[in-house]
Motif scaffolding. Structure first.
Motif, PDB file in Angstrom:
ATOM      1  N   GLU A  68      -6.998 117.413  49.155  1.00  0.00           N
ATOM      2  CA  GLU A  68      -6.494 116.212  48.497  1.00  0.00           C
ATOM      3  C   GLU A  68      -6.744 115.024  49.416  1.00  0.00           C
ATOM      4  O   GLU A  68      -6.822 115.169  50.631  1.00  0.00           O
ATOM      5  N   LYS A  69      -6.853 113.828  48.813  1.00  0.00           N
ATOM      6  CA  LYS A  69      -7.163 112.641  49.602  1.00  0.00           C
ATOM      7  C   LYS A  69      -6.436 111.428  49.038  1.00  0.00           C
ATOM      8  O   LYS A  69      -6.304 111.277  47.823  1.00  0.00           O
ATOM      9  N   TRP A  70      -5.963 110.570  49.951  1.00  0.00           N
ATOM     10  CA  TRP A  70      -5.308 109.324  49.593  1.00  0.00           C
ATOM     11  C   TRP A  70      -5.835 108.224  50.513  1.00  0.00           C
ATOM     12  O   TRP A  70      -6.417 108.503  51.558  1.00  0.00           O
ATOM     13  N   PHE A  71      -5.571 106.975  50.144  1.00  0.00           N
ATOM     14  CA  PHE A  71      -5.932 105.849  50.998  1.00  0.00           C
ATOM     15  C   PHE A  71      -4.675 105.289  51.638  1.00  0.00           C
ATOM     16  O   PHE A  71      -3.613 105.227  51.005  1.00  0.00           O
ATOM     17  N   LEU A  72      -4.807 104.858  52.886  1.00  0.00           N
ATOM     18  CA  LEU A  72      -3.668 104.285  53.590  1.00  0.00           C
ATOM     19  C   LEU A  72      -3.147 103.048  52.867  1.00  0.00           C
ATOM     20  O   LEU A  72      -1.938 102.810  52.843  1.00  0.00           O
ATOM     21  N   LYS A  73      -4.033 102.309  52.242  1.00  0.00           N
ATOM     22  CA  LYS A  73      -3.595 101.095  51.531  1.00  0.00           C
ATOM     23  C   LYS A  73      -2.636 101.419  50.385  1.00  0.00           C
ATOM     24  O   LYS A  73      -1.854 100.582  49.962  1.00  0.00           O
ATOM     25  N   ASP A  74      -2.677 102.661  49.884  1.00  0.00           N
ATOM     26  CA  ASP A  74      -1.793 103.077  48.795  1.00  0.00           C
ATOM     27  C   ASP A  74      -0.479 103.678  49.285  1.00  0.00           C
ATOM     28  O   ASP A  74       0.414 103.950  48.477  1.00  0.00           O
ATOM     29  N   LEU A  75      -0.382 103.915  50.588  1.00  0.00           N
ATOM     30  CA  LEU A  75       0.857 104.476  51.147  1.00  0.00           C
ATOM     31  C   LEU A  75       1.926 103.396  51.173  1.00  0.00           C
ATOM     32  O   LEU A  75       1.755 102.341  51.786  1.00  0.00           O
ATOM     33  N   GLU A  76       3.022 103.648  50.488  1.00  0.00           N
ATOM     34  CA  GLU A  76       4.116 102.677  50.407  1.00  0.00           C
ATOM     35  C   GLU A  76       5.137 102.874  51.521  1.00  0.00           C
ATOM     36  O   GLU A  76       5.675 101.912  52.051  1.00  0.00           O
ATOM     37  N   MET A  77       5.395 104.146  51.861  1.00  0.00           N
ATOM     38  CA  MET A  77       6.435 104.421  52.846  1.00  0.00           C
ATOM     39  C   MET A  77       6.210 105.806  53.434  1.00  0.00           C
ATOM     40  O   MET A  77       5.729 106.715  52.764  1.00  0.00           O
ATOM     41  N   ILE A  78       6.579 105.947  54.702  1.00  0.00           N
ATOM     42  CA  ILE A  78       6.642 107.260  55.335  1.00  0.00           C
ATOM     43  C   ILE A  78       8.082 107.446  55.800  1.00  0.00           C
ATOM     44  O   ILE A  78       8.640 106.598  56.486  1.00  0.00           O
ATOM     45  N   ASP A  79       8.684 108.530  55.362  1.00  0.00           N
ATOM     46  CA  ASP A  79      10.100 108.793  55.593  1.00  0.00           C
ATOM     47  C   ASP A  79      10.246 110.024  56.484  1.00  0.00           C
ATOM     48  O   ASP A  79       9.853 111.125  56.099  1.00  0.00           O
ATOM     49  N   GLY A  80      10.806 109.831  57.674  1.00  0.00           N
ATOM     50  CA  GLY A  80      10.991 110.926  58.623  1.00  0.00           C
ATOM     51  C   GLY A  80      12.194 111.806  58.339  1.00  0.00           C
ATOM     52  O   GLY A  80      12.545 112.642  59.157  1.00  0.00           O
ATOM     53  N   LYS A  81      12.823 111.616  57.210  1.00  0.00           N
ATOM     54  CA  LYS A  81      13.992 112.384  56.744  1.00  0.00           C
ATOM     55  C   LYS A  81      15.250 112.072  57.541  1.00  0.00           C
ATOM     56  O   LYS A  81      16.070 111.317  57.080  1.00  0.00           O
ATOM     57  N   GLU A  82      15.403 112.626  58.716  1.00  0.00           N
ATOM     58  CA  GLU A  82      16.628 112.415  59.503  1.00  0.00           C
ATOM     59  C   GLU A  82      16.239 111.935  60.892  1.00  0.00           C
ATOM     60  O   GLU A  82      15.598 112.651  61.643  1.00  0.00           O
ATOM     61  N   VAL A  83      16.659 110.733  61.237  1.00  0.00           N
ATOM     62  CA  VAL A  83      16.278 110.146  62.512  1.00  0.00           C
ATOM     63  C   VAL A  83      17.004 110.790  63.695  1.00  0.00           C
ATOM     64  O   VAL A  83      16.481 110.839  64.795  1.00  0.00           O
ATOM     65  N   ASP A  84      18.188 111.326  63.459  1.00  0.00           N
ATOM     66  CA  ASP A  84      19.012 111.843  64.554  1.00  0.00           C
ATOM     67  C   ASP A  84      18.823 113.324  64.846  1.00  0.00           C
ATOM     68  O   ASP A  84      19.488 113.859  65.729  1.00  0.00           O
ATOM     69  N   THR A  85      17.955 113.990  64.107  1.00  0.00           N
ATOM     70  CA  THR A  85      17.733 115.413  64.357  1.00  0.00           C
ATOM     71  C   THR A  85      16.260 115.654  64.671  1.00  0.00           C
ATOM     72  O   THR A  85      15.387 114.920  64.236  1.00  0.00           O
ATOM     73  N   ASP A  86      16.035 116.679  65.432  1.00  0.00           N
ATOM     74  CA  ASP A  86      14.677 117.045  65.818  1.00  0.00           C
ATOM     75  C   ASP A  86      14.108 117.959  64.737  1.00  0.00           C
ATOM     76  O   ASP A  86      14.274 119.171  64.794  1.00  0.00           O
ATOM     77  N   ASN A  87      13.481 117.361  63.718  1.00  0.00           N
ATOM     78  CA  ASN A  87      12.936 118.176  62.635  1.00  0.00           C
ATOM     79  C   ASN A  87      11.511 117.746  62.315  1.00  0.00           C
ATOM     80  O   ASN A  87      11.149 116.592  62.521  1.00  0.00           O
ATOM     81  N   PRO A  88      10.715 118.645  61.791  1.00  0.00           N
ATOM     82  CA  PRO A  88       9.317 118.339  61.504  1.00  0.00           C
ATOM     83  C   PRO A  88       9.061 117.854  60.079  1.00  0.00           C
ATOM     84  O   PRO A  88       7.913 117.692  59.676  1.00  0.00           O
ATOM     85  N   TYR A  89      10.108 117.591  59.309  1.00  0.00           N
ATOM     86  CA  TYR A  89       9.951 117.243  57.899  1.00  0.00           C
ATOM     87  C   TYR A  89       9.759 115.740  57.704  1.00  0.00           C
ATOM     88  O   TYR A  89      10.423 114.941  58.359  1.00  0.00           O
ATOM     89  N   PHE A  90       8.862 115.387  56.789  1.00  0.00           N
ATOM     90  CA  PHE A  90       8.687 113.980  56.434  1.00  0.00           C
ATOM     91  C   PHE A  90       8.078 113.873  55.046  1.00  0.00           C
ATOM     92  O   PHE A  90       7.508 114.829  54.529  1.00  0.00           O
TER      93      PHE A  90
END
Length: 172
Positions: A68-90
């Motif tokens: 699959e492929k997307w363009f950075l110009k179409d990315l609206e937001m990147i959400d790291g889920k929880e800022v206070d925990t050490d997790n790999p989810y986004f």
């Protein structure tokens, strides 16, 4: 290992497409297959692409397939889920929200840092980066590094050693 894999991805997949691979991270998608999230820049007209690549092993040969492929110009937001925990989810918000699990929290931050840097270099648009410790995202911060996440790891080790020392101290 990762530099060899990056060279292989560049040679077999991105170079024939006229692109330069800037960053890739391994993501957890399936128990049997390996997938990578890749960020590349096209050489003709600078356009930043984000792609999901499937790693195939056929006999002794390594193959890569763009899933699959997307363009950075179409990315609206990147959400790291929880800022206070050490997790790999986004999550990455395009027209649709895509949820990912990176191989590690450090690779999640490295990927977000690359997206932020390339956004600044090529697009200069308002990219929302939420639920990340912004200290580790911005290039102008003390802990950012062009050598990967060595300084971040050093800071984490420093905090861990402080916690260990504090836990070994006798309580009055």
């Amino acid at each position: 290992m990762s530099s060899l894999l990056k060279q292989d991805l560049q040679k077999k997949l991105f170079q024939p497409l006229g692109q330069s691979l800037r960053k890739f991270i391994e993501i957890e998608c399936s128990a049997h297959d390996r997938f990578y999230l890749c960020v590349s820049v096209s050489r003709k007209e600078p356009q930043v692409e984000i792609s999901m690549v499937k790693h195939l092993r056929i006999d002794l040969d390594e193959k890569y397939e763009m899933a699959e492929k997307w363009f950075l110009k179409d990315l609206e937001m990147i959400d790291g889920k929880e800022v206070d925990t050490d997790n790999p989810y986004f999550d990455m918000h395009f027209e649709k929200v895509y949820s990912w699990e990176a191989y590690s929290c450090a690779s999640k931050y490295a990927f977000a840092r690359t997206l932020n840097k390339l956004n600044y270099m090529y697009l200069k648009k308002d990219l929302k980066i939420v639920n990340f410790d912004i200290t580790y995202i911005n290039d102008d911060s003390l802990w950012s590094s062009n050598n990967g996440d060595c300084l971040v790891l050093t800071k984490i080790c420093f905090y861990a050693s402080n916690l260990l020392c504090l836990s070994l101290c006798p309580m009055p």
